[in-house]
Design an enzyme around this catalytic site. Structure first.
Site, PDB file in Angstrom:
ATOM      1  N   ASP A  15       0.817  -1.227   0.000  1.00  0.00           N
ATOM      2  CA  ASP A  15       0.000   0.000   0.000  1.00  0.00           C
ATOM      3  C   ASP A  15       0.848   1.273   0.000  1.00  0.00           C
ATOM      4  OD1 ASP A  15       1.063  -0.038   2.503  1.00  0.00           O
ATOM      5  OD2 ASP A  15      -0.848  -0.128   3.592  1.00  0.00           O
ATOM      6  N   GLY A  16       2.182   1.111  -0.104  1.00  0.00           N
ATOM      7  CA  GLY A  16       3.047   2.298  -0.210  1.00  0.00           C
ATOM      8  C   GLY A  16       3.610   2.771   1.118  1.00  0.00           C
TER       9      GLY A  16
ATOM     10  N   ARG B 152      17.757  34.175 -13.746  1.00  0.00           N
ATOM     11  CA  ARG B 152      16.867  33.025 -13.688  1.00  0.00           C
ATOM     12  C   ARG B 152      15.441  33.510 -13.918  1.00  0.00           C
ATOM     13  NH1 ARG B 152      16.938  27.853 -12.274  1.00  0.00           N
ATOM     14  NH2 ARG B 152      19.059  27.867 -11.461  1.00  0.00           N
TER      15      ARG B 152
ATOM     16  N   ASP C  68      30.343  25.514  -9.152  1.00  0.00           N
ATOM     17  CA  ASP C  68      29.060  25.902  -8.547  1.00  0.00           C
ATOM     18  C   ASP C  68      28.795  25.019  -7.332  1.00  0.00           C
ATOM     19  OD1 ASP C  68      26.741  27.324  -8.205  1.00  0.00           O
ATOM     20  OD2 ASP C  68      25.911  26.878 -10.184  1.00  0.00           O
TER      21      ASP C  68
ATOM     22  N   GLN D 199      13.702  27.213  -0.417  1.00  0.00           N
ATOM     23  CA  GLN D 199      12.467  27.957  -0.150  1.00  0.00           C
ATOM     24  C   GLN D 199      12.581  28.597   1.224  1.00  0.00           C
ATOM     25  OE1 GLN D 199      11.089  24.440  -1.643  1.00  0.00           O
ATOM     26  NE2 GLN D 199       9.294  25.308  -2.630  1.00  0.00           N
TER      27      GLN D 199
ATOM     28  N   HIS E  45      21.258  30.881   1.164  1.00  0.00           N
ATOM     29  CA  HIS E  45      21.136  32.053   0.296  1.00  0.00           C
ATOM     30  C   HIS E  45      20.759  33.252   1.151  1.00  0.00           C
ATOM     31  CE1 HIS E  45      20.719  34.421  -3.160  1.00  0.00           C
ATOM     32  NE2 HIS E  45      19.416  34.308  -3.335  1.00  0.00           N
TER      33      HIS E  45
ATOM     34  N   LYS F  43      24.114  35.900 -14.737  1.00  0.00           N
ATOM     35  CA  LYS F  43      23.017  34.927 -14.880  1.00  0.00           C
ATOM     36  C   LYS F  43      21.694  35.562 -14.486  1.00  0.00           C
ATOM     37  CE  LYS F  43      21.863  31.179 -11.933  1.00  0.00           C
ATOM     38  NZ  LYS F  43      22.284  29.958 -11.249  1.00  0.00           N
TER      39      LYS F  43
ATOM     40  N   ASP G 126      27.464  33.125 -11.613  1.00  0.00           N
ATOM     41  CA  ASP G 126      26.739  34.374 -11.347  1.00  0.00           C
ATOM     42  C   ASP G 126      27.521  35.216 -10.352  1.00  0.00           C
ATOM     43  OD1 ASP G 126      26.263  33.157  -8.836  1.00  0.00           O
ATOM     44  OD2 ASP G 126      24.430  32.246  -9.599  1.00  0.00           O
TER      45      ASP G 126
HETATM   46  C1  R5P Z   1      22.320  29.369  -7.498  1.00  0.00           C
HETATM   47  O1  R5P Z   1      22.046  30.080  -6.580  1.00  0.00           O
HETATM   48  C2  R5P Z   1      23.177  28.167  -7.330  1.00  0.00           C
HETATM   49  O2  R5P Z   1      24.474  28.514  -6.986  1.00  0.00           O
HETATM   50  C3  R5P Z   1      23.201  27.301  -8.570  1.00  0.00           C
HETATM   51  O3  R5P Z   1      23.742  28.036  -9.634  1.00  0.00           O
HETATM   52  C4  R5P Z   1      21.841  26.852  -8.954  1.00  0.00           C
HETATM   53  O4  R5P Z   1      21.168  26.366  -7.840  1.00  0.00           O
HETATM   54  C5  R5P Z   1      21.885  25.788 -10.026  1.00  0.00           C
HETATM   55  O5  R5P Z   1      20.587  25.408 -10.342  1.00  0.00           O
HETATM   56  P1  R5P Z   1      20.209  24.744 -11.724  1.00  0.00           P
HETATM   57  O6  R5P Z   1      21.103  23.546 -11.897  1.00  0.00           O
HETATM   58  O7  R5P Z   1      18.780  24.370 -11.542  1.00  0.00           O
HETATM   59  O8  R5P Z   1      20.403  25.754 -12.789  1.00  0.00           O
END
Ligand code: R5P
Length: 296
Positions: free
Chosen positions: A37-38, A194, A219, A96, A130, A192, A169
């Site tokens: 049932d998961g 987004r 990164d 988030q 962040h 960069k 970035d």
């Molecule tokens: C940004 O704040 C992070 O340092 C990464 O550049 C970012 O989370 C990468 O996300 P994605 O692979 O979805 O572009």
């Protein structure tokens, strides 16, 4: 007290073995399966009574992992473990961190509360801080962070000819500068923007001169991979040498590892999330941090 008793949640056995060896501990047996049932079945087949227990669970793709982890931690406490900790080489739900639209869940806080209630301490690698300055803003338990940057610099020094370290970035500037300095390389950052989860645009500064250099994109996370794919594509166009993409955590959603390779990038990641690109071993850093927490 006997050495630390580590339990690996599914997929974390290699890291648990490395940590047990480094800490002089033992890896216990955790049985987990899913009922028809998961629902999850879970058993700690090694008795944690009176032991210092650490669960090893990297929290990439976290929704299917968090509940079994919480069950396992509660079981260790039920069975009389002296202390219970979590080694999460990758810690999820850090992005988030604010309500951008009315009604949005600030999941970083909820997950931090769940984990803080379930275990006595946490050790992780480079969480995506962040807008939070430290994990202490949301975690109410001792939360120790280890930094992979020195190991990334070392890997670049040893594996890349004439590296030029590049951040995707402007926010990455301080971090990228430190990695580059330690690797004995120049550095630059890209621009960069987004626009959505899987939609980024990147531009390369006109003055960037990569002549005779290997571009090394650095990164903290490769998540959807759009940042690395786009950056690698642009750098591959402007350089005669294929770019190298180095990241702490390689999540690689949407098979983005294949797309980065197709864009001309060679990938190296830390072993915080198990993947074929794992080239930088962080277990010694994690073991040192766990040792500190256990002795505290
Ligand atoms: C940004 O704040 C992070 O340092 C990464 O550049 C970012 O989370 C990468 O996300 P994605 O692979 O979805 O572009």
């Amino acid at each position: 007290m006997r050495g630390v008793l580590l339990f690996a949640l599914p997929g974390n056995d290699p890291m648990a073995d490395l940590l047990a060896r480094a800490l002089g501990g033992e890896v216990g047996t955790l049985d987990q399966r899913t009922f028809p049932d998961g629902e999850s079945y879970l058993r700690l087949a090694t008795d944690p009574k009176g032991r210092h227990v650490a669960f090893v669970c990297s929290l990439d793709r976290p929704d299917g992992k968090l509940l079994p982890l919480l069950f396992a931690a509660a079981t260790a406490r039920d069975l009389g473990a002296a202390r219970v900790g979590l080694v999460a080489p990758y810690l999820a739900y850090m992005r988030q961190d604010r309500r951008f639209k009315p009604g949005e869940a600030i999941t970083s806080r909820t997950v931090a509360r769940l984990i803080s209630d379930a275990v006595d301490w946490l050790v992780t690698v480079d969480p995506h801080l962040h807008r939070y300055h430290s994990l202490a803003e949301i975690y109410s338990i001792p939360a120790q962070v280890v930094h992979a940057a020195p190991l990334m610099s070392q890997w670049i020094r040893q594996n890349v000819n004439a590296p030029f370290v590049i951040g995707p970035d402007s926010e990455s500037e301080q971090w990228v500068k430190a990695v580059a300095q330690d690797a004995g390389a120049p550095h630059a950052v890209l621009e960069k923007q987004r626009h959505g989860d899987r939609d980024v645009t990147i531009s390369v500064p006109a003055a960037l001169d990569l002549a005779g250099r290997t571009p090394v994109l650095v990164d903290d996370i490769i998540s959807s991979g759009r940042t690395m794919i786009e950056a690698a594509r642009l750098l591959a166009k402007g350089s005669t040498v294929a770019p190298v993409c180095v990241a702490v955590h390689g999540i690689f959603a949407d098979r983005s590892d294949e797309l980065i390779a197709a864009a001309g990038g060679r990938i190296a990641t830390c072993n915080t999330v198990s993947h074929a690109s794992n080239a930088i071993d962080v277990h010694a850093l994690l073991a040192a941090a766990v040792g500190d927490v256990i002795r505290a």
